[in-house]
Design a protein around this motif. Structure first.
Motif, short mmCIF file in Angstrom:
data_model
loop_
_atom_site.label_atom_id
_atom_site.label_comp_id
_atom_site.label_asym_id
_atom_site.label_seq_id
_atom_site.Cartn_x
_atom_site.Cartn_y
_atom_site.Cartn_z
N LEU A 48 0.83 -1.20 0.00
CA LEU A 48 0.00 0.00 0.00
C LEU A 48 0.87 1.25 0.00
O LEU A 48 0.53 2.25 -0.64
N ALA A 49 1.98 1.21 0.72
CA ALA A 49 2.90 2.35 0.74
C ALA A 49 3.50 2.59 -0.65
O ALA A 49 3.70 3.74 -1.07
N VAL A 50 3.76 1.50 -1.38
CA VAL A 50 4.28 1.63 -2.75
C VAL A 50 3.21 2.22 -3.66
O VAL A 50 3.48 3.11 -4.47
N TYR A 51 1.96 1.74 -3.52
CA TYR A 51 0.87 2.29 -4.33
C TYR A 51 0.71 3.78 -4.06
O TYR A 51 0.47 4.56 -4.99
N LEU A 52 0.83 4.17 -2.80
CA LEU A 52 0.67 5.57 -2.44
C LEU A 52 1.73 6.44 -3.11
O LEU A 52 1.43 7.52 -3.61
N ARG A 53 2.95 5.95 -3.15
CA ARG A 53 4.02 6.70 -3.82
C ARG A 53 3.71 6.88 -5.29
O ARG A 53 3.85 7.98 -5.84
N VAL A 54 3.26 5.82 -5.95
CA VAL A 54 2.94 5.89 -7.37
C VAL A 54 1.77 6.84 -7.61
O VAL A 54 1.80 7.71 -8.49
N LEU A 55 0.72 6.68 -6.80
CA LEU A 55 -0.49 7.49 -6.97
C LEU A 55 -0.22 8.96 -6.69
O LEU A 55 -0.76 9.84 -7.37
N SER A 56 0.60 9.24 -5.69
CA SER A 56 0.92 10.64 -5.38
C SER A 56 1.64 11.30 -6.54
O SER A 56 1.38 12.47 -6.87
N GLY A 57 2.54 10.56 -7.19
CA GLY A 57 3.23 11.09 -8.37
C GLY A 57 2.27 11.34 -9.52
O GLY A 57 2.37 12.37 -10.21
N LEU A 58 1.31 10.44 -9.69
CA LEU A 58 0.31 10.63 -10.75
C LEU A 58 -0.57 11.84 -10.46
O LEU A 58 -0.91 12.60 -11.37
N ALA A 59 -0.96 12.01 -9.20
CA ALA A 59 -1.79 13.15 -8.82
C ALA A 59 -1.08 14.46 -9.10
O ALA A 59 -1.69 15.43 -9.57
N GLU A 60 0.23 14.49 -8.85
CA GLU A 60 1.00 15.70 -9.11
C GLU A 60 1.06 16.02 -10.60
O GLU A 60 1.20 17.17 -10.99
#
Length: 275
Positions: A48-60
């Protein structure tokens, strides 16, 4: 996954590898009370922490939706395992649309306890500790470094990353006053247990240990151990195995199998062995 709790080492059951079926396509729903009651496997928490890193980059970058295939590829896990992980959040996506990036970010942040800040203390301001104290990525992710400690008289009182270094003897007092919840140990192994005891006395609840030693802690303290030497040994194993396969002319199917196995490891937290 091996974790430290109390004065014994226990092996966490690999519930994460249980068979999974395709999740139905429904609108994302999240009931905080129900979600908190769920038992999420530790390996899934790491992913989940890895998904959050990926998703946060996409959101930016302005992305609003993402498919399970796209997210699983970016995170290095298979899509079935990803859907199972996200089901712990109560999120199943919408058929033909995928997942809403902003919704997933909020859900994962809530599950990981990132809706509030966790103050961090770094103990041992050598090369590693100095780098951690100056790392700008911690505050933005909810982990502001609020205290630094060392035994070296040449370091005590000297600002590092904008914070003055305090003496080890002040750990209990400073941690209690500043409400430190996470302690990072970057000391030599001979000092790690003494530092750990001081952190616990100061009310620290979680410890990230970079020292190559097993810490003895009360049952209510969570310890995570990062052993960089072990990581290098694991990488050495993979290099040696691939070289052996190539030497015996088995670089086709066996190499693909090895790559698949390595991808599975990455799905448990980017390959990092944390004990």
């Amino acid at each position: 996954m091996v974790s430290q709790r109390g004065r014994r080492t226990r092996v966490t059951p690999d519930a994460d590898n249980a068979p999974t079926a395709e999740m139905p396509a429904v609108e994302a729903t999240a009931e905080p009370e129900a979600v908190r009651a769920k038992s999420i496997p530790e390996a899934a928490v790491a992913r989940l922490a890895v998904y959050l890193r990926v998703l946060s980059g996409l959101a930016e970058q302005g992305a609003t939706t993402i498919s399970s295939e796209e997210l699983s590829q970016a995170a290095g896990v298979n899509s079935a395992k990803l859907r199972k992980d996200l089901s712990y959040l109560g999120s199943y996506g919408t058929r033909g649309v995928g997942y809403e990036v902003g919704v997933l970010v909020s859900q994962i942040e809530r599950i990981l306890g990132l809706t509030r800040k966790h103050k961090v203390a770094v103990v041992g301001i050598g090369n590693l500790g100095h780098a951690l104290a100056n790392y700008g990525g911690f505050p933005g992710r909810g982990f502001p470094v609020e205290a630094l400690f060392d035994l070296d008289p040449d370091l005590v009182g000297v600002p590092v990353g904008g914070l003055p270094v305090s003496h080890l003897d002040e750990i209990p007092k400073v941690c209690a006053e500043r409400q430190i919840s996470i302690g990072v140990i970057a000391t030599p192994p001979t000092a790690a247990q003494s530092v750990c005891d001081r952190l616990v006395a100061g009310g620290v609840q979680c410890i990230l240990n970079f020292a190559p030693v097993v810490l003895q802690v009360p049952p209510h303290i969570e310890v995570r151990k990062v052993d960089l030497a072990v990581e290098l040994q694991i990488l050495s194993f993979h290099v040696a195995r691939r070289a052996d396969l190539a030497a015996h002319g088995n670089g086709g199917g066996d190499a693909a199998t090895a790559a698949a196995e390595n991808g599975s490891v990455n799905g448990h937290g980017n390959g990092m062995v944390v004990r």
